[in-house]
Design a protein around this motif. Structure first.
Motif, PDB file in Angstrom:
ATOM      1  N   VAL A 247     -14.270 101.483 -87.254  1.00  6.42           N
ATOM      2  CA  VAL A 247     -13.499 100.416 -86.614  1.00  6.42           C
ATOM      3  C   VAL A 247     -13.221 100.795 -85.154  1.00  6.42           C
ATOM      4  CG1 VAL A 247     -12.464  99.361 -88.652  1.00  6.42           C
ATOM      5  CG2 VAL A 247     -11.423 101.416 -87.693  1.00  6.42           C
ATOM      6  N   PRO A 248     -14.254 100.839 -84.303  1.00  6.22           N
ATOM      7  CA  PRO A 248     -14.031 101.108 -82.885  1.00  6.22           C
ATOM      8  C   PRO A 248     -13.337  99.932 -82.226  1.00  6.22           C
ATOM      9  CG  PRO A 248     -16.296 100.450 -83.248  1.00  6.22           C
ATOM     10  CD  PRO A 248     -15.664 100.553 -84.605  1.00  6.22           C
ATOM     11  N   TYR A 249     -12.953 100.096 -80.979  1.00  7.52           N
ATOM     12  CA  TYR A 249     -12.273  99.026 -80.239  1.00  7.52           C
ATOM     13  C   TYR A 249     -13.259  98.030 -79.647  1.00  7.52           C
ATOM     14  CZ  TYR A 249      -7.873 101.593 -80.546  1.00  7.52           C
ATOM     15  OH  TYR A 249      -6.728 102.228 -81.001  1.00  7.52           O
ATOM     16  N   GLY A 250     -14.494  98.431 -79.556  1.00  5.85           N
ATOM     17  CA  GLY A 250     -15.517  97.552 -79.009  1.00  5.85           C
ATOM     18  C   GLY A 250     -16.873  98.196 -79.172  1.00  5.85           C
ATOM     19  N   ARG A 251     -17.924  97.412 -78.891  1.00  2.00           N
ATOM     20  CA  ARG A 251     -19.274  97.974 -78.978  1.00  2.00           C
ATOM     21  C   ARG A 251     -20.200  97.240 -78.020  1.00  2.00           C
ATOM     22  NH1 ARG A 251     -19.282  95.577 -84.360  1.00  2.00           N
ATOM     23  NH2 ARG A 251     -18.989  97.676 -85.173  1.00  2.00           N
ATOM     24  N   TYR A 252     -21.213  97.961 -77.596  1.00  2.99           N
ATOM     25  CA  TYR A 252     -22.258  97.391 -76.749  1.00  2.99           C
ATOM     26  C   TYR A 252     -23.414  96.949 -77.637  1.00  2.99           C
ATOM     27  CZ  TYR A 252     -26.190  97.225 -73.461  1.00  2.99           C
ATOM     28  OH  TYR A 252     -27.295  96.839 -72.737  1.00  2.99           O
ATOM     29  N   ILE A 253     -23.870  95.716 -77.439  1.00  3.76           N
ATOM     30  CA  ILE A 253     -24.953  95.165 -78.248  1.00  3.76           C
ATOM     31  C   ILE A 253     -26.183  94.975 -77.363  1.00  3.76           C
ATOM     32  CG2 ILE A 253     -25.659  93.318 -79.804  1.00  3.76           C
ATOM     33  CD1 ILE A 253     -22.705  92.667 -80.195  1.00  3.76           C
ATOM     34  N   PRO A 254     -27.136  95.892 -77.377  1.00  7.60           N
ATOM     35  CA  PRO A 254     -28.343  95.730 -76.564  1.00  7.60           C
ATOM     36  C   PRO A 254     -29.219  94.611 -77.112  1.00  7.60           C
ATOM     37  CG  PRO A 254     -28.542  97.656 -77.985  1.00  7.60           C
ATOM     38  CD  PRO A 254     -27.140  97.132 -78.159  1.00  7.60           C
ATOM     39  N   GLY A 255     -29.982  93.999 -76.229  1.00  5.37           N
ATOM     40  CA  GLY A 255     -30.890  92.935 -76.649  1.00  5.37           C
ATOM     41  C   GLY A 255     -30.287  91.555 -76.680  1.00  5.37           C
ATOM     42  N   VAL A 256     -29.003  91.452 -76.379  1.00  4.84           N
ATOM     43  CA  VAL A 256     -28.317  90.147 -76.331  1.00  4.84           C
ATOM     44  C   VAL A 256     -27.715  90.009 -74.933  1.00  4.84           C
ATOM     45  CG1 VAL A 256     -26.597  88.639 -77.392  1.00  4.84           C
ATOM     46  CG2 VAL A 256     -27.776  90.361 -78.786  1.00  4.84           C
ATOM     47  N   SER A 414     -24.692  92.857 -74.296  1.00  3.97           N
ATOM     48  CA  SER A 414     -23.382  92.203 -74.227  1.00  3.97           C
ATOM     49  C   SER A 414     -22.335  93.081 -74.909  1.00  3.97           C
ATOM     50  CB  SER A 414     -23.428  90.823 -74.887  1.00  3.97           C
ATOM     51  OG  SER A 414     -23.858  90.939 -76.242  1.00  3.97           O
ATOM     52  N   ILE A 415     -21.077  92.673 -74.762  1.00  2.00           N
ATOM     53  CA  ILE A 415     -19.934  93.416 -75.289  1.00  2.00           C
ATOM     54  C   ILE A 415     -19.290  92.630 -76.429  1.00  2.00           C
ATOM     55  CG2 ILE A 415     -17.600  94.224 -74.763  1.00  2.00           C
ATOM     56  CD1 ILE A 415     -19.710  96.009 -73.643  1.00  2.00           C
ATOM     57  N   GLU A 416     -18.906  93.326 -77.471  1.00  2.00           N
ATOM     58  CA  GLU A 416     -18.144  92.719 -78.569  1.00  2.00           C
ATOM     59  C   GLU A 416     -16.820  93.456 -78.705  1.00  2.00           C
ATOM     60  OE1 GLU A 416     -18.336  91.897 -83.401  1.00  2.00           O
ATOM     61  OE2 GLU A 416     -19.720  93.307 -82.464  1.00  2.00           O
ATOM     62  N   LEU A 417     -15.726  92.711 -78.655  1.00  2.00           N
ATOM     63  CA  LEU A 417     -14.407  93.298 -78.884  1.00  2.00           C
ATOM     64  C   LEU A 417     -14.127  93.355 -80.385  1.00  2.00           C
ATOM     65  CD1 LEU A 417     -12.196  91.561 -76.158  1.00  2.00           C
ATOM     66  CD2 LEU A 417     -13.316  93.792 -76.049  1.00  2.00           C
ATOM     67  N   ILE A 418     -13.484  94.423 -80.821  1.00  2.00           N
ATOM     68  CA  ILE A 418     -13.139  94.571 -82.241  1.00  2.00           C
ATOM     69  C   ILE A 418     -11.630  94.776 -82.338  1.00  2.00           C
ATOM     70  CG2 ILE A 418     -13.515  95.906 -84.343  1.00  2.00           C
ATOM     71  CD1 ILE A 418     -16.225  96.739 -83.203  1.00  2.00           C
TER      72      ILE A 418
END
Length: 474
Positions: A247-256, A414-418
């Motif tokens: 459960v990180p605070y965010g993640r980087y999503i390559p390819g999007v 892109s960035i995804e907030l968690i």
């Protein structure tokens, strides 16, 4: 002769006093063990042979039925003869059935309980979920105060997992009685409990999940005491990438891509402020974070927000606050602890979501390189003097092409907030339910999920960077 007589009188007095003191101590000890009770003292003589840093057991009187319940529960969960359990002491291999079933040999039982779960305990005894209206019902207890319900975003009630044809029930409580009929208990960091009481109330084969998104520096006893060290958690739910439920605070999503790959936006345009820092925790940090900001503010402009700052950025009004922050070219994403993989919303939400170049510090640089977008940040630990940092930031500030290079990642990912709402959304909780159902359907001989050594995996993952101390000191 008079002196000799006085000396004898003093000796007799000392002997008499010592005799009285020993009598009182003996009487007190005997009284404590009477009335069907066993007493475990802070300064007792029951050290753990399997722990380097032994913490004495808390001073408490246990009634006999409590000890029976704890020990019987322990023996039902852990199989001494399992080939999956590695013994560190050859004496354990010679434990007989008679010794295992004895409830009176408290000292030896307490000594060998701790090292049993060096991989993880095996759920041999199947406990079937509750069934209602033709589908299962899994009861999940959020072991935290009910007032946190709104922050978590998951209210008490029953929810459905369509793909599993199963429901799950959420409840909040910090009472030991609330464990009675639950299948899964999520133990939240910063919630207080007594490990002995918690274990005494634990039904057989109940799953316990360690939940922690704060750093180990302020874990508030989330790691069990020595006698419960290896016999408490089944799964982990932390920001570590190798947790059972990361459960990180965010993640980087390559390819999007975030922006068109052919775009040439000038990310410096409209930014009339130099740097910003926002924090609400002004004291607790493993380094002098606020002092560092104050020192750097003597060299270049830093707008400070939050309880630790001098300007206002309304935390409850995200749009207004984001609009304020986005006017800055740089943002100091400084964590309050220097621990592996500890990268919070300070980077993901405050900097990346507002299109600011982050100046980061907290986790080691290698973790930022692994988890953050490529070539997107400035690592504060690379600089040993305020002068070199100031020169580098001024160079970037005066060169739009160099500044824009920190945003090239937006064309590739892109960035995804968690946040809490994401972590405890139906799809996420249904993964927890699915794992629980899978465990219950396993053959008892299967190797279960392994738990890490929490001292190495959690407690001992913090360090410090010499350059930060040099920045503050020089």
């Amino acid at each position: 002769m008079v002196r000799l007589s006085h000396a004898r009188t003093i000796i007799y007095f000392i002997i008499l006093t010592a005799t009285v003191v020993l009598f009182v101590i003996s009487f007190s000890f005997t009284y404590r063990r009477s009335k069907d009770k066993y007493y475990i003292s802070n300064d007792g003589d029951i050290p753990s042979r399997y722990s380097i840093n032994f913490r004495w057991l808390p001073e408490r009187s246990f009634k006999q039925h409590e000890i029976i319940k704890i020990l019987n529960s322990t023996s039902s969960k852990y199989r001494l003869k399992s080939k999956h359990i590695h013994h560190h002491d050859s004496d354990l291999q010679n434990i007989t059935h008679k010794e295992e079933s004895s409830i009176l040999d408290t000292e030896s039982r307490l000594q060998y309980v701790a090292p049993l779960n060096l991989t993880h305990f095996i759920l041999n005894d199947t406990v079937n979920p509750v069934y209602r209206s033709g589908r299962c019902l899994i009861r999940i207890l959020m072991y935290m105060k009910r007032k946190m319900m709104n922050r978590i975003g998951k209210h008490e009630g029953t929810y459905h997992c369509p793909e599993l044809n199963c429901d799950y029930e959420i409840s909040y409580s910090t009472t030991y009685e609330s464990l009675a009929n639950k299948h899964i208990v999520i133990l939240f960091l910063r919630t207080k409990w007594e490990w002995a009481d918690l274990h005494a109330a634990r039904p057989p084969n109940q799953i316990w999940v360690m939940y922690a998104r704060e750093s180990p520096s302020y874990d508030h006893c989330i790691v069990p005491e020595d006698q419960w060290y290896n016999t408490s958690y089944n799964w982990t739910m932390t920001y570590h990438e190798d947790a059972h439920f990361p459960v990180p605070y965010g993640r980087y999503i390559p390819g999007v891509p975030t922006v068109p790959t052919t775009g040439n936006r000038n990310w410096a345009e409209g930014k009339d402020r130099f740097a910003a820092w926002m924090a609400s925790n002004c004291k607790i940090a493993t380094y002098h974070r606020q002092q560092l900001i104050q020192k750097l503010a003597n060299r270049f402009q830093i707008d400070t927000y939050g309880h630790c700052g001098t300007q206002s950025c309304p935390k409850e009004d995200f749009e207004t606050c984001n609009r304020i922050l986005s006017r800055h070219k740089f943002y100091f994403s400084l964590e309050n602890a220097e621990c592996n993989q500890y990268i919070t919303e300070k980077l993901w939400r405050n900097a990346y979501m507002n299109d600011i170049v982050p100046i980061v510090y907290g986790a080691p640089k290698r973790d930022y390189e692994r988890f953050a977008p490529p070539n997107s940040f400035i690592y504060l630990g690379d600089f040993s003097s305020c002068r070199t940092l100031t020169n580098y930031l001024n160079e970037i500030n005066s060169n739009d092409s160099l500044y824009n290079s920190f945003f090239e990642w937006k064309k590739k990912g892109s960035i995804e907030l968690i946040n809490f709402q994401t972590i405890f959304s139906d799809p996420s909780v249904c993964k927890l339910v699915a794992k629980y159902l899978k465990v219950r359907q396993k053959d008892p001989s299967d190797v279960p999920d392994t738990m890490p050594d929490l001292n190495k995996w959690w407690t001992e993952t913090c360090q410090f960077n010499k350059n930060i101390r040099s920045l503050i000191r020089n």
